[in-house]
Design an enzyme around this catalytic site. Structure first.
Site, PDB file in Angstrom:
ATOM      1  N   ALA A  64     -27.345  35.198 -70.765  1.00 57.10           N
ATOM      2  CA  ALA A  64     -26.017  35.391 -69.354  1.00 57.10           C
ATOM      3  C   ALA A  64     -25.313  35.811 -70.653  1.00 57.10           C
ATOM      4  O   ALA A  64     -25.245  34.858 -71.886  1.00 57.10           O
ATOM      5  CB  ALA A  64     -25.748  34.463 -68.698  1.00 57.10           C
ATOM      6  N   GLN A  69     -25.101  39.573 -66.983  1.00 56.07           N
ATOM      7  CA  GLN A  69     -26.787  38.429 -67.317  1.00 56.07           C
ATOM      8  C   GLN A  69     -28.067  39.858 -66.984  1.00 56.07           C
ATOM      9  O   GLN A  69     -27.835  40.181 -66.325  1.00 56.07           O
ATOM     10  CB  GLN A  69     -26.585  37.565 -66.082  1.00 56.07           C
ATOM     11  CG  GLN A  69     -26.295  38.002 -65.024  1.00 56.07           C
ATOM     12  CD  GLN A  69     -26.231  36.483 -63.600  1.00 56.07           C
ATOM     13  OE1 GLN A  69     -24.940  35.923 -64.438  1.00 56.07           O
ATOM     14  NE2 GLN A  69     -26.196  36.208 -63.420  1.00 56.07           N
ATOM     15  N   ASP A 214     -23.646  48.381 -82.326  1.00 53.95           N
ATOM     16  CA  ASP A 214     -23.756  47.140 -82.558  1.00 53.95           C
ATOM     17  C   ASP A 214     -24.550  46.437 -82.747  1.00 53.95           C
ATOM     18  O   ASP A 214     -25.850  46.409 -82.420  1.00 53.95           O
ATOM     19  CB  ASP A 214     -23.657  46.423 -80.409  1.00 53.95           C
ATOM     20  CG  ASP A 214     -23.618  45.187 -80.343  1.00 53.95           C
ATOM     21  OD1 ASP A 214     -23.611  44.220 -81.514  1.00 53.95           O
ATOM     22  OD2 ASP A 214     -23.439  44.668 -79.220  1.00 53.95           O
TER      23      ASP A 214
END
Length: 353
Positions: A64, A69, A214
């Site tokens: 999560a 999630q 990322d």
């Protein structure tokens, strides 16, 4: 708003380290959606009969986070899936959430003024909005799967379109340890993983001109059984213009060759410098560039020794001068490219040579 500011001012009279620790606890302890809410999202996105397309669905989430999630599921033909399901209302709250983070940073003075926080916040809003679009992430993941299909040592999971939408993304479930955990494995493995990370970064930027921006540790999963790196989470992936990439490569070459004039020229073309900087700023900028270029220089028989050199510390020592004397923020492309340097730094825990 005045009351909120006053309340925050009282609450946040603690050290920066305490704030960061608290934020980390929040990040790792995200709330879990109730089953009724989860079903509502799935029915809205995939239709009322979504479960009929699956053999099983685990309501206990695998993970999560702040946007959604992840749940394990199995298709009718036995394919194990990771289904990422977005929290309701997340995309609508980005603007206010980022503004609240800025307020927090302003009150704690964690960020120096010359870091151009407003520009960083603008970029953060744009990036988070992109990450909330799972259809965009699906497209990015398919692109990476195609680009890396014949590159040994990497694997990108399959996307299952019939179970995906703008707020639900179903992909093949892959396994592995987060890349930072490789630091506890043997030296040969650390060497190989560190080299593969650098190879991936350079291919993304200079060959594909398409990068997974990322650098979260958990987005790179090392599978010891296959000795490959499984790549996940492509919400922040993006293209880079050829002109920017070509000039950036010229910049890297100038850094590696300790070419002062080349570094200054490319820095101005890329937007790092305005051409009006003081000599103090120019010298600090050039020295920082030379430090970043060290691993790419040719005078390292047997390869660059990350064990004996601390690039992060070297840059930190120069950074104060640059913060005091810089005249312009980095270009947006570079702000989004910051993971290039971060990934380069991540080779250091592996102590590769």
């Amino acid at each position: 708003m005045v009351v909120v500011r006053a309340r925050l001012a009282g609450i946040l009279k603690v050290s920066g380290a305490t704030i960061l620790a608290a934020l980390d606890i929040v990040r790792q302890g995200a709330d879990i959606m109730p089953r009724s809410q989860l079903n509502q999202v799935l029915e809205s996105e995939l239709g009322p009969n979504w479960s009929s397309k699956l053999k099983s669905f685990d309501y206990e989430p695998l993970a999560a986070a702040s946007i959604g999630q992840v749940h394990k599921a199995v298709t009718k033909d036995g394919l194990q899936l990771a289904m990422k399901i977005q929290y309701p209302g997340v995309s609508d709250s980005i603007e206010s959430d980022i503004d609240n983070v800025k307020l927090l940073l302003d009150y704690t003075n964690l960020i120096p003024e010359n870091l151009y926080l407003d520009r960083a916040m603008k970029v953060a809003k744009e990036e988070l909005s992109r990450e909330c679009d799972y259809e965009l992430e699906s497209s990015n993941q398919k692109t990476f799967r195609r680009l890396l299909s014949n590159v040994q040592g990497f694997y990108v999971p399959l996307v299952v379109d019939e179970l995906s939408s703008k707020k639900v993304l179903a992909t093949e479930l892959v396994h592995g340890i987060p890349i930072d955990k490789v630091a506890v494995l043997d030296q040969e493995t650390r060497n190989n993983v560190g080299k593969k990370l650098l190879e991936l970064t350079l291919m993304e930027l200079f060959v594909f001109r398409f990068m997974q921006t990322d650098p979260n540790w958990s987005n790179f999963l090392y599978d010891e059984a296959t000795q490959s790196i499984n790549l996940i989470d492509f919400g922040a992936a993006r293209n880079y213009p050829k002109r920017f990439v070509d000039d950036y490569l010229r910049m890297v070459v100038a850094c590696a060759n300790c070419d002062r004039e080349g570094v200054i020229e490319m820095s101005q073309r890329l937007g790092f410098l305005t051409g009006q900087e003081s000599e103090i700023m120019l010298e600090a900028h050039v020295q920082a560039a030379f430090v970043v270029g060290l691993p790419f220089a040719e005078n390292h028989p047997g390869g660059y020794d990350f064990r004996a050199n601390n690039i992060t510390q070297s840059l930190s020592n120069i950074g104060g001068t640059m913060l005091r004397h810089r005249l312009t923020p980095p270009p947006d492309e570079y702000t989004k490219l910051i993971s290039l340097m971060i990934r380069e730094m991540t080779t250091q825990p592996f102590k590769i040579r």
